[in-house]
Enzyme design. Structure first.
Site, short mmCIF file in Angstrom:
data_model
loop_
_atom_site.label_atom_id
_atom_site.label_comp_id
_atom_site.label_asym_id
_atom_site.label_seq_id
_atom_site.Cartn_x
_atom_site.Cartn_y
_atom_site.Cartn_z
N THR A 29 0.85 -1.18 0.00
CA THR A 29 0.00 0.00 0.00
C THR A 29 0.89 1.23 0.00
OG1 THR A 29 -1.91 1.02 1.11
CG2 THR A 29 -0.26 0.03 2.54
N ASN A 30 0.35 2.40 0.28
CA ASN A 30 1.17 3.61 0.34
C ASN A 30 0.59 4.55 1.38
OD1 ASN A 30 -0.75 5.58 -0.97
ND2 ASN A 30 -0.61 4.04 -2.58
#
Ligand code: C5P
Length: 224
Positions: A29-30
């Site tokens: 994810t980020n």
């Protein structure tokens, strides 16, 4: 009496990161917080629009009067977006969609196998949600006004112009300066066919309100 700028219009916003599962407990994810997208959803609602925010995993309260669809992966975000945009007048893509997902999702937790060798991971490209929607027939004839975002570390104007062309959208918004992840303020650059306009540093909500006014000015009037 000032009529609301987006009364009777439907606005769809993607926001936040996506999460691409590797196994039942891990994924990639980020750090997107979703704040800019949620601020735009709130501002569009204030402007009288019927607003849907399609949110990846974020920890944010839903703005009053906004409908929220929670998703996890890029593919889910695309499916939700394709379900909502056929009746929409405006689509704003603020989500930080993962460019790649693990090629396979293991049904069980990936374990150390004792060999000392880490697992070999391979990745598959995710769909480009904005480019997909921008290619749709309604977007092509201007019935659905599409807006993209760009977070660039350098040459923002040139990169934003190039991205606007590549994505095929009438308006591309650049985040100016260092990462704005999680921050409450921002500075934006609006790139359209006419040129470049800067919205000076302000809170994400203040910028969202200005951006919504700019979108309302550019999007095709209701019923045309
Ligand atoms: O290509 P890049 O990721 O820099 O483009 C950013 C813009 O495209 C943003 O508006 C983002 O929401 C959108 N995007 C998307 N789907 C992707 C990648 C980016 O909608 N897979």
């Amino acid at each position: 009496f000032q009529p609301k700028l987006l009364a009777g219009r439907k606005v769809v916003v993607t926001a936040g990161p996506t999460f691409e599962a590797l196994d039942p407990i891990r994924g990639i994810t980020n750090h997107s917080s979703g704040k800019m997208g949620f601020a735009i959803a709130r501002a569009a609602r204030e402007a009288g629009a019927d607003v849907v925010v399609i949110a990846g995993p974020v920890r944010l309260a839903t703005p009053r009067g906004v409908r929220r669809v929670d998703v996890t992966s890029a593919r889910q975000m695309l499916a939700a977006t394709e379900a909502e945009t056929p009746q929409a007048d405006v689509f704003v893509a603020t989500a930080a969609v993962a460019d790649w997902r693990p090629a396979t999702e293991s049904g069980q937790k990936i374990k150390k196998d004792g060999s000392g060798q880490p697992p070999a991971l391979s990745f598959t490209e995710n769909p480009d949600i904005l480019a997909t929607v921008a290619r749709s027939e309604r977007a092509q004839r201007g019935a659905l006004f599409c807006v993209g975002f760009a977070a660039e570390s350098h040459d923002l104007v040139d990169n934003a112009r190039a991205k606007r062309e590549r994505k095929g959208v009438p308006l591309l918004v650049g985040n100016i300066g260092p990462s704005t992840f999680g921050q409450d303020d921002n500075q934006l650059l609006l790139v359209d066919a006419q040129g470049v306009v800067e919205l000076p540093r302000a809170s994400k909500l203040a910028l969202a309100r200005q951006l919504v006014a700019e979108i309302a000015r550019r999007a095709r009037p209701a019923g045309t």
